[in-house]
Design a protein around this motif. Structure first.
Motif: not given
Length: 195
Positions: A44-56, A79-87
């Motif tokens: 998704y676009s994060h404030f138009g600054l970058s496209t952020q990518m995450s995974r489950f 499993d939505m609890r396995s979300v991994d945004t990198g942070f």
């Protein structure tokens, strides 16, 4: 009488011969999702600054295919609890009530209603996506599909890459839109192996 019997016997013989000549229909094959090589990602676009990518990180399910009959079904659970945004801090934040609300809705599901084939290959999957207790119809587009003998184990395997774009506001997760884009692209790398 004998003539009638001979004709009847000849007819039976022809029917039996024809049935033996028919090719055996391929049975539907069930494949179990390989969780070590199946990862739904979202961007998704994060404030138009970058496209952020995450995974489950945890996905389970089954795929059933009959390539000869050109039919199939897909049943996936994430499993939505396995979300991994990198942070780690954001992993926790995105599971809150404004977004995934995993305390109440720990899983998301996709259940197919139709697999669309071109020739003997699936190219799209219609189905129902449920996130945060909300179910919406979606169509996954397949950019690739492969069916083959797995090179590491003596079993049949399939692999596919699929994508769909959804609006998170449709799933009651639209906070900060449109500054953080409402549209989210979901990409799924899937591998599954016959049991």
């Amino acid at each position: 009488m004998h003539s009638t019997f001979r004709k009847f016997a000849a007819s039976l013989s022809l029917v039996a011969g024809a049935s033996l000549a028919l090719p055996a229909l391929a049975a539907p094959q069930t494949y179990v999702v390989d969780g070590s090589h199946t990862f739904p990602r979202f961007s998704y676009s994060h404030f138009g600054l970058s496209t952020q990518m995450s995974r489950f990180n945890t996905t389970t399910g089954t795929v059933v295919l009959d390539q000869e009959a050109r039919t199939g079904s897909v049943d996936i659970e994430i499993d939505m609890r396995s979300v991994d945004t990198g942070f780690a801090t954001f992993n926790e934040h995105i599971q809150g009530e404004d977004f995934f609300h995993t305390a109440q809705y720990p899983t998301a599901t996709f259940k197919s209603t139709r697999v669309v084939f071109e020739g003997d290959k699936p190219v799209a999957v219609d189905g129902e996506l449920t996130i945060k207790g909300v179910t919406r119809p979606v169509t996954l587009s397949l950019s690739s599909f492969t069916a083959m003998q797995h090179p590491m184990v003596p079993k049949q395997a399939i692999g596919a890459n699929a994508s769909v774009t959804v609006k998170r506001s449709d799933f009651n997760a639209g906070k900060y839109a449109p500054h953080v884009s409402d549209e989210v692209t979901i990409d799924i790398a899937l591998e599954a192996v016959a049991p």
